[in-house]
Design a protein around this motif. Structure first.
Motif, PDB file in Angstrom:
ATOM      1  N   SER A 196       0.834  -1.214   0.000  1.00 14.88           N
ATOM      2  CA  SER A 196       0.000   0.000   0.000  1.00 14.88           C
ATOM      3  C   SER A 196       0.862   1.254   0.000  1.00 14.88           C
ATOM      4  O   SER A 196       0.595   2.204  -0.748  1.00 14.88           O
ATOM      5  CB  SER A 196      -0.910  -0.010   1.230  1.00 14.88           C
ATOM      6  OG  SER A 196      -1.760  -1.128   1.226  1.00 14.88           O
ATOM      7  N   ILE A 197       1.906   1.259   0.829  1.00 12.39           N
ATOM      8  CA  ILE A 197       2.769   2.447   0.893  1.00 12.39           C
ATOM      9  C   ILE A 197       3.442   2.694  -0.453  1.00 12.39           C
ATOM     10  O   ILE A 197       3.520   3.839  -0.929  1.00 12.39           O
ATOM     11  CB  ILE A 197       3.830   2.280   2.003  1.00 12.39           C
ATOM     12  CG1 ILE A 197       3.163   2.227   3.387  1.00 12.39           C
ATOM     13  CG2 ILE A 197       4.836   3.427   1.948  1.00 12.39           C
ATOM     14  CD1 ILE A 197       2.459   3.500   3.794  1.00 12.39           C
ATOM     15  N   VAL A 198       3.910   1.621  -1.092  1.00 12.78           N
ATOM     16  CA  VAL A 198       4.558   1.787  -2.407  1.00 12.78           C
ATOM     17  C   VAL A 198       3.570   2.359  -3.423  1.00 12.78           C
ATOM     18  O   VAL A 198       3.910   3.265  -4.203  1.00 12.78           O
ATOM     19  CB  VAL A 198       5.107   0.427  -2.904  1.00 12.78           C
ATOM     20  CG1 VAL A 198       5.563   0.529  -4.358  1.00 12.78           C
ATOM     21  CG2 VAL A 198       6.265  -0.027  -2.022  1.00 12.78           C
ATOM     22  N   ALA A 199       2.338   1.862  -3.407  1.00 10.67           N
ATOM     23  CA  ALA A 199       1.329   2.375  -4.351  1.00 10.67           C
ATOM     24  C   ALA A 199       1.041   3.858  -4.095  1.00 10.67           C
ATOM     25  O   ALA A 199       0.929   4.645  -5.041  1.00 10.67           O
ATOM     26  CB  ALA A 199       0.041   1.557  -4.223  1.00 10.67           C
ATOM     27  N   PHE A 200       0.963   4.248  -2.835  1.00  9.85           N
ATOM     28  CA  PHE A 200       0.674   5.654  -2.521  1.00  9.85           C
ATOM     29  C   PHE A 200       1.871   6.557  -2.858  1.00  9.85           C
ATOM     30  O   PHE A 200       1.690   7.700  -3.274  1.00  9.85           O
ATOM     31  CB  PHE A 200       0.306   5.813  -1.044  1.00  9.85           C
ATOM     32  CG  PHE A 200      -0.886   4.996  -0.631  1.00  9.85           C
ATOM     33  CD1 PHE A 200      -1.920   4.762  -1.525  1.00  9.85           C
ATOM     34  CD2 PHE A 200      -0.962   4.435   0.635  1.00  9.85           C
ATOM     35  CE1 PHE A 200      -3.020   3.996  -1.160  1.00  9.85           C
ATOM     36  CE2 PHE A 200      -2.052   3.677   1.007  1.00  9.85           C
ATOM     37  CZ  PHE A 200      -3.083   3.452   0.103  1.00  9.85           C
ATOM     38  N   VAL A 201       3.077   6.038  -2.660  1.00  5.39           N
ATOM     39  CA  VAL A 201       4.268   6.817  -3.020  1.00  5.39           C
ATOM     40  C   VAL A 201       4.299   7.067  -4.526  1.00  5.39           C
ATOM     41  O   VAL A 201       4.567   8.188  -4.988  1.00  5.39           O
ATOM     42  CB  VAL A 201       5.545   6.082  -2.557  1.00  5.39           C
ATOM     43  CG1 VAL A 201       6.790   6.722  -3.177  1.00  5.39           C
ATOM     44  CG2 VAL A 201       5.657   6.103  -1.042  1.00  5.39           C
ATOM     45  N   LEU A 202       4.020   6.019  -5.306  1.00  2.00           N
ATOM     46  CA  LEU A 202       4.002   6.170  -6.765  1.00  2.00           C
ATOM     47  C   LEU A 202       2.912   7.150  -7.200  1.00  2.00           C
ATOM     48  O   LEU A 202       3.063   7.859  -8.197  1.00  2.00           O
ATOM     49  CB  LEU A 202       3.777   4.802  -7.431  1.00  2.00           C
ATOM     50  CG  LEU A 202       4.920   3.801  -7.270  1.00  2.00           C
ATOM     51  CD1 LEU A 202       4.552   2.460  -7.904  1.00  2.00           C
ATOM     52  CD2 LEU A 202       6.207   4.335  -7.894  1.00  2.00           C
ATOM     53  N   LEU A 203       1.832   7.186  -6.453  1.00  2.00           N
ATOM     54  CA  LEU A 203       0.758   8.134  -6.764  1.00  2.00           C
ATOM     55  C   LEU A 203       1.180   9.579  -6.485  1.00  2.00           C
ATOM     56  O   LEU A 203       0.819  10.496  -7.230  1.00  2.00           O
ATOM     57  CB  LEU A 203      -0.477   7.786  -5.916  1.00  2.00           C
ATOM     58  CG  LEU A 203      -1.666   8.746  -5.999  1.00  2.00           C
ATOM     59  CD1 LEU A 203      -2.328   8.648  -7.366  1.00  2.00           C
ATOM     60  CD2 LEU A 203      -2.674   8.440  -4.899  1.00  2.00           C
ATOM     61  N   ALA A 204       1.967   9.778  -5.423  1.00  3.26           N
ATOM     62  CA  ALA A 204       2.320  11.134  -4.995  1.00  3.26           C
ATOM     63  C   ALA A 204       3.494  11.724  -5.779  1.00  3.26           C
ATOM     64  O   ALA A 204       3.593  12.950  -5.918  1.00  3.26           O
ATOM     65  CB  ALA A 204       2.656  11.129  -3.498  1.00  3.26           C
ATOM     66  N   ILE A 205       4.378  10.882  -6.279  1.00  2.00           N
ATOM     67  CA  ILE A 205       5.605  11.376  -6.914  1.00  2.00           C
ATOM     68  C   ILE A 205       5.346  12.328  -8.091  1.00  2.00           C
ATOM     69  O   ILE A 205       5.986  13.395  -8.167  1.00  2.00           O
ATOM     70  CB  ILE A 205       6.496  10.182  -7.344  1.00  2.00           C
ATOM     71  CG1 ILE A 205       7.229   9.627  -6.118  1.00  2.00           C
ATOM     72  CG2 ILE A 205       7.516  10.609  -8.402  1.00  2.00           C
ATOM     73  CD1 ILE A 205       8.080   8.400  -6.418  1.00  2.00           C
ATOM     74  N   PRO A 206       4.441  12.020  -9.046  1.00  2.00           N
ATOM     75  CA  PRO A 206       4.295  12.925 -10.199  1.00  2.00           C
ATOM     76  C   PRO A 206       3.967  14.355  -9.831  1.00  2.00           C
ATOM     77  O   PRO A 206       4.560  15.297 -10.370  1.00  2.00           O
ATOM     78  CB  PRO A 206       3.158  12.266 -10.997  1.00  2.00           C
ATOM     79  CG  PRO A 206       3.233  10.829 -10.651  1.00  2.00           C
ATOM     80  CD  PRO A 206       3.628  10.797  -9.197  1.00  2.00           C
ATOM     81  N   SER A 207       3.053  14.578  -8.901  1.00  2.00           N
ATOM     82  CA  SER A 207       2.668  15.950  -8.538  1.00  2.00           C
ATOM     83  C   SER A 207       3.800  16.680  -7.834  1.00  2.00           C
ATOM     84  O   SER A 207       4.047  17.870  -8.090  1.00  2.00           O
ATOM     85  CB  SER A 207       1.430  15.921  -7.638  1.00  2.00           C
ATOM     86  OG  SER A 207       0.312  15.437  -8.346  1.00  2.00           O
ATOM     87  N   ILE A 208       4.495  15.982  -6.930  1.00  2.00           N
ATOM     88  CA  ILE A 208       5.600  16.622  -6.204  1.00  2.00           C
ATOM     89  C   ILE A 208       6.736  16.949  -7.164  1.00  2.00           C
ATOM     90  O   ILE A 208       7.323  18.045  -7.121  1.00  2.00           O
ATOM     91  CB  ILE A 208       6.098  15.715  -5.067  1.00  2.00           C
ATOM     92  CG1 ILE A 208       4.969  15.473  -4.061  1.00  2.00           C
ATOM     93  CG2 ILE A 208       7.301  16.330  -4.370  1.00  2.00           C
ATOM     94  CD1 ILE A 208       5.334  14.488  -2.969  1.00  2.00           C
ATOM     95  N   LEU A 209       7.044  16.006  -8.046  1.00  2.00           N
ATOM     96  CA  LEU A 209       8.116  16.210  -9.024  1.00  2.00           C
ATOM     97  C   LEU A 209       7.783  17.380  -9.945  1.00  2.00           C
ATOM     98  O   LEU A 209       8.630  18.270 -10.181  1.00  2.00           O
ATOM     99  CB  LEU A 209       8.299  14.927  -9.833  1.00  2.00           C
ATOM    100  CG  LEU A 209       9.390  14.907 -10.898  1.00  2.00           C
ATOM    101  CD1 LEU A 209      10.742  15.199 -10.275  1.00  2.00           C
ATOM    102  CD2 LEU A 209       9.417  13.556 -11.600  1.00  2.00           C
ATOM    103  N   ALA A 210       6.554  17.417 -10.442  1.00  2.00           N
ATOM    104  CA  ALA A 210       6.148  18.501 -11.341  1.00  2.00           C
ATOM    105  C   ALA A 210       6.184  19.842 -10.617  1.00  2.00           C
ATOM    106  O   ALA A 210       6.622  20.858 -11.172  1.00  2.00           O
ATOM    107  CB  ALA A 210       4.751  18.230 -11.878  1.00  2.00           C
ATOM    108  N   GLY A 211       5.730  19.867  -9.364  1.00  2.00           N
ATOM    109  CA  GLY A 211       5.752  21.107  -8.599  1.00  2.00           C
ATOM    110  C   GLY A 211       7.162  21.601  -8.347  1.00  2.00           C
ATOM    111  O   GLY A 211       7.425  22.810  -8.370  1.00  2.00           O
ATOM    112  N   ALA A 212       8.096  20.656  -8.108  1.00  2.00           N
ATOM    113  CA  ALA A 212       9.475  21.031  -7.810  1.00  2.00           C
ATOM    114  C   ALA A 212      10.139  21.699  -9.015  1.00  2.00           C
ATOM    115  O   ALA A 212      10.716  22.788  -8.897  1.00  2.00           O
ATOM    116  CB  ALA A 212      10.270  19.809  -7.364  1.00  2.00           C
ATOM    117  N   TYR A 213      10.055  21.063 -10.177  1.00  2.00           N
ATOM    118  CA  TYR A 213      10.769  21.678 -11.299  1.00  2.00           C
ATOM    119  C   TYR A 213       9.995  22.862 -11.873  1.00  2.00           C
ATOM    120  O   TYR A 213      10.597  23.819 -12.374  1.00  2.00           O
ATOM    121  CB  TYR A 213      11.154  20.659 -12.369  1.00  2.00           C
ATOM    122  CG  TYR A 213      10.076  20.072 -13.233  1.00  2.00           C
ATOM    123  CD1 TYR A 213       9.719  18.747 -13.097  1.00  2.00           C
ATOM    124  CD2 TYR A 213       9.447  20.806 -14.221  1.00  2.00           C
ATOM    125  CE1 TYR A 213       8.751  18.169 -13.895  1.00  2.00           C
ATOM    126  CE2 TYR A 213       8.481  20.244 -15.035  1.00  2.00           C
ATOM    127  CZ  TYR A 213       8.140  18.925 -14.861  1.00  2.00           C
ATOM    128  OH  TYR A 213       7.176  18.356 -15.666  1.00  2.00           O
TER     129      TYR A 213
END
Length: 256
Positions: free
Chosen positions: A103-120
């Motif tokens: 479950s944690i891995v699935a939620f991490v994969l869900l969160a990464i795109p938005s955080i990554l896009a916001g960072a750059y």
């Protein structure tokens, strides 16, 4: 309206908050579980995505690849991924660790795109004139990153984290289907009992939690906004006029 009144009364019934109440109660325990799963997933995703986003935003390298990659990750069906990961992990682990890790891995994969896009996007929203001024006074690239780009782009960076937090909080609800706790257990229990008061009560709790977290991040964005700097879209930034045809980089979508 009776459903809503009954659900609100159920939430505020002290008996449903008493420690030791029969599962899926007490509400407090399920609420804490939901926050822990969401917080841990978000923290891991930030550790992975923020440094990568800062590198892309500062250097401009790999931007097109990351846009395509994050777009593909957003297309992943989270519920299907959740079942797949837990089934694979159960081959080598007992049920509880397999469900928790999957479950944690699935939620991490869900969160990464938005955080990554916001960072750059946050770094790319900083005007070229600020970068050139910092470089002209002798700042190193790391100093420019940490003293100019990140502080000026912080509201956009926090916006990416805010979007990811909302997605994770909403999606942790489905973890009850693989046996994890959280507020989703209240909803699934209500479905099993055909108890609409419990179903609506659980849904209201998730909604209030999501809106509360969203409000905190909105306040944080406002507090970190640099005085005198107006909000500009990424496309209007001098650093990104050449990328006018690029797709939007921050996804505000909240999965159901």
């Amino acid at each position: 309206m009776d459903f809503l009144r009954n659900a609100i009364a159920w939430i505020f019934d002290p008996a449903n908050w008493v420690p030791g109440s029969q599962s899926p109660l007490p509400i407090g325990d399920r609420l804490v579980e939901h926050l822990v799963y969401s917080g841990v997933s978000l923290a891991i995703a930030m550790v992975i995505a923020l440094p990568l986003g800062f590198f892309i935003g500062h250097t401009g390298r790999g931007r097109q690849f990351v846009i395509g990659f994050t777009g593909a990750m957003r297309a992943l069906p989270t519920l299907g991924l959740l079942f797949f990961l837990t089934m694979v992990l159960r081959a080598g682990l007992t049920t509880t660790p397999a469900v928790l890790i999957g479950s944690i891995v699935a939620f991490v994969l869900l969160a990464i795109p938005s955080i990554l896009a916001g960072a750059y996007a946050g770094l790319e929203s900083v005007g070229r004139e600020s970068i050139d001024a910092a470089r002209s006074i002798g700042m190193t690239e790391l100093q420019i990153l940490f003293k100019v780009e990140i502080p000026l782009g912080l509201p956009v960076i926090i916006g990416g984290i805010r979007s990811a937090a909302l997605q994770v909080i909403a999606t942790v609800t489905i973890a009850s289907y693989v046996g994890l706790g959280g507020l989703g257990r209240i909803i699934s229990s209500g479905i099993g009992l055909n108890d609409y008061t419990v179903i609506l009560g659980g849904a209201l709790l998730v909604t209030v939690l999501a809106l509360s977290v969203d409000g905190l991040f909105a306040l944080l964005q406002r507090l970190t906004r640099t005085p005198g700097r107006t909000s500009r879209s990424l496309r209007s930034s001098p650093r990104n006029r050449s990328d006018a045809a690029a797709p939007p980089v921050i996804d505000e979508r909240i999965p159901a």
